[in-house]
Design an enzyme around this catalytic site. Structure first.
Site, short mmCIF file in Angstrom:
data_model
loop_
_atom_site.label_atom_id
_atom_site.label_comp_id
_atom_site.label_asym_id
_atom_site.label_seq_id
_atom_site.Cartn_x
_atom_site.Cartn_y
_atom_site.Cartn_z
N LYS A 125 0.83 -1.22 0.00
CA LYS A 125 0.00 0.00 0.00
C LYS A 125 0.85 1.26 0.00
O LYS A 125 0.44 2.27 -0.55
CB LYS A 125 -0.99 -0.01 1.17
CG LYS A 125 -2.01 -1.14 0.99
CD LYS A 125 -3.36 -0.87 1.58
CE LYS A 125 -4.33 -1.93 1.04
NZ LYS A 125 -5.64 -1.94 1.63
N LYS A 207 -4.90 -9.18 -7.59
CA LYS A 207 -6.10 -9.45 -6.80
C LYS A 207 -7.26 -8.53 -7.23
O LYS A 207 -7.02 -7.37 -7.54
CB LYS A 207 -5.71 -9.21 -5.33
CG LYS A 207 -6.81 -9.18 -4.34
CD LYS A 207 -6.27 -8.84 -2.97
CE LYS A 207 -6.75 -7.46 -2.59
NZ LYS A 207 -7.02 -7.24 -1.19
N LYS A 210 -11.42 -3.40 -4.85
CA LYS A 210 -12.41 -2.34 -5.02
C LYS A 210 -11.75 -1.00 -5.30
O LYS A 210 -12.40 -0.08 -5.75
CB LYS A 210 -13.31 -2.25 -3.80
CG LYS A 210 -12.60 -2.10 -2.46
CD LYS A 210 -13.64 -1.94 -1.38
CE LYS A 210 -13.40 -2.52 -0.07
NZ LYS A 210 -12.31 -2.86 0.63
P1 ATP Z 1 -8.52 -3.02 -1.20
O1 ATP Z 1 -8.90 -3.91 -2.34
O2 ATP Z 1 -9.06 -1.65 -1.32
O3 ATP Z 1 -7.09 -3.11 -0.85
P2 ATP Z 1 -9.64 -5.05 0.34
O4 ATP Z 1 -10.90 -5.37 -0.38
O5 ATP Z 1 -8.50 -5.97 0.22
O6 ATP Z 1 -9.26 -3.56 0.05
P3 ATP Z 1 -11.07 -5.23 2.81
O7 ATP Z 1 -12.32 -4.58 2.44
O8 ATP Z 1 -10.66 -4.89 4.17
O9 ATP Z 1 -9.86 -4.90 1.89
O10 ATP Z 1 -11.22 -6.79 2.66
C1 ATP Z 1 -12.23 -7.44 3.32
C2 ATP Z 1 -12.05 -8.91 3.23
O11 ATP Z 1 -12.16 -9.35 1.88
C3 ATP Z 1 -10.71 -9.42 3.74
O12 ATP Z 1 -10.91 -10.55 4.54
C4 ATP Z 1 -9.95 -9.76 2.50
O13 ATP Z 1 -9.05 -10.81 2.72
C5 ATP Z 1 -11.06 -10.19 1.56
N1 ATP Z 1 -10.69 -9.94 0.17
C6 ATP Z 1 -10.43 -8.74 -0.39
N2 ATP Z 1 -10.15 -8.88 -1.70
C7 ATP Z 1 -10.23 -10.21 -1.98
C8 ATP Z 1 -10.06 -11.00 -3.16
N3 ATP Z 1 -9.75 -10.45 -4.32
N4 ATP Z 1 -10.23 -12.33 -3.08
C9 ATP Z 1 -10.57 -12.91 -1.90
N5 ATP Z 1 -10.75 -12.23 -0.74
C10 ATP Z 1 -10.58 -10.91 -0.77
#
Ligand code: ATP
Ligand code: LTN
Length: 342
Positions: A125, A207, A210
């Site tokens: 990040k 990955k 969002k």
């Molecule tokens: P950003 O994508 O903005 O970095 P994020 O989506 O990773 O944010 P969170 O909203 O905190 O961050 O994630 C919430 C949950 O969703 C966490 O448990 C994370 O591991 C899971 N998660 C996020 N993205 C993925 C993905 N692409 N595949 C599987 N699990 C995910």
């Protein structure tokens, strides 16, 4: 009739805790990696579940106050929309329970700078946003450790990318317990076997996120079926034609993973189902499966978000239950360290 009312011989429920940040439109990745598990565990009588909107974590990235306010509420409504029953699970808002920040400070004094510097999320990040590498982004895992340890959970359902943060939580807890005795329970990360890492539809080596600038790269949980079908159609695949898992076939592997997670089919079953059929058919089937899976969530969401009074009543009740548990742990910690008046 004689009723067996001997609850003392029942095995105690396992406690589950997790949080989700209100940092943007939640995606299919968040759903398959985390929320789907939250819902399944929430419905399972074996578990007692506690879930929170991690709004404090979200300000490690600059937030527009008006949008942030709306997103905290919409993330809370989403937690309800995946089918969690607020009578059975505690669902609350992190910033409303001040014990989280209080414990976080204490834990930060039992965390080594060196171990924190190894967190890959911080490294990723800070590379992505070099203009705002704030101290909160660095100490983020201490707040996450506080979120977890305040509630002494057995399991923490998260996606693969959060495993390291649960591990550092365990290290901090073990260090603290080593000094003061058994204060914290050791939590275990609970990572789904499939769906733990949903990849971007446009760059399937990355990955699904969002915060991606390209909205075609992710499917939002609240996307309409037409949008889902359109994004699936555009999903990057490869120049081959068979629907089967293969090395380096990132796009197809990802779509098979998504389809398999939703339908419960194995990669072999998916391969058989689409034998002799093209990518077009396969992508349409994945799109339909995703749209059907998300449809009830979107419908529930529309109901919840239109009643702000009810949402507030629900989060206030959740906050209160969470604080009751959190206060007990914090008091114990403060006393152990030697603070007076607790
Ligand atoms: P950003 O994508 O903005 O970095 P994020 O989506 O990773 O944010 P969170 O909203 O905190 O961050 O994630 C919430 C949950 O969703 C966490 O448990 C994370 O591991 C899971 N998660 C996020 N993205 C993925 C993905 N692409 N595949 C599987 N699990 C995910
Ligand atoms: N850091 C997590 C969100 C999060 C969390 C937690 C998850 C904050 N506190 C406690 C599990 C337990 C993330 O970015 N996904």
């Amino acid at each position: 009739m004689c009723q067996n009312n001997n609850s003392s011989i029942e095995t105690p429920k396992k406690r589950v805790l997790s949080c989700i940040q209100p940092s943007g439109m939640l995606t299919l990745g968040n759903y398959l990696g985390a929320l789907k598990n939250f819902a399944a565990m929430g419905k399972d009588p074996e578990f007692e579940c506690i879930y929170a909107v991690a709004d404090l974590h979200a300000i490690t990235v600059r937030q527009d106050p008006k949008e942030f306010r709306a997103r905290i509420l919409s993330t809370y409504a989403l937690l309800l929309s995946i089918g969690l029953d607020p009578q059975k699970a505690i669902i609350f808002i992190q910033s409303h329970v001040p014990e989280h920040t209080q414990l976080s400070w204490v834990l930060s004094c039992y965390t080594q700078f060196g171990e924190m510097s190894r967190m890959t999320q911080f490294k990723d990040k800070s590379k992505k946003r070099p203009e705002n590498v704030n101290v909160g982004l660095f100490s983020y895992p201490d707040l996450m450790a506080a979120d977890i340890l305040l509630y002494n959970p057995d399991y923490v359902p998260v996606g693969e990318d959060q495993k390291q943060h649960v591990e550092i939580t365990r290290d901090i807890a073990a260090r603290f317990n080593g000094i003061y005795g058994d204060v914290f329970k050791m939590p275990e990360a609970y990572i789904p076997k499939v769906g733990a890492r949903v990849m971007s539809l446009q760059d399937p080596q990355k990955k699904m996120s969002k915060s991606d600038e390209n909205p075609n790269a992710y499917i939002g949980i609240l996307d309409k079926p037409e949008e889902i079908m359109r994004k699936m159609k555009r999903a990057v695949t490869d120049s081959q034609s068979t629907v089967e898992v293969g090395e380096g076939r990132y796009g197809i592997n990802n779509l098979i993973g998504i389809y398999g997670t939703i339908t419960g089919k194995t990669a072999d079953e998916v391969k058989k189902e689409f034998e002799g059929r093209g990518y077009g058919d396969f992508k349409a089937a994945v799109g339909e499966a995703v749209a059907e899976e998300l449809r009830p969530i979107r419908e529930n969401y529309e109901r919840f978000i239109s009643d702000k009074g009810e949402l507030e009543r629900l989060y206030r009740a959740g906050d209160e239950m969470a604080e009751h548990l959190a206060r007990r742990t914090l008091r114990k910690v403060m006393k152990k360290v030697g603070f007076i008046g607790f």
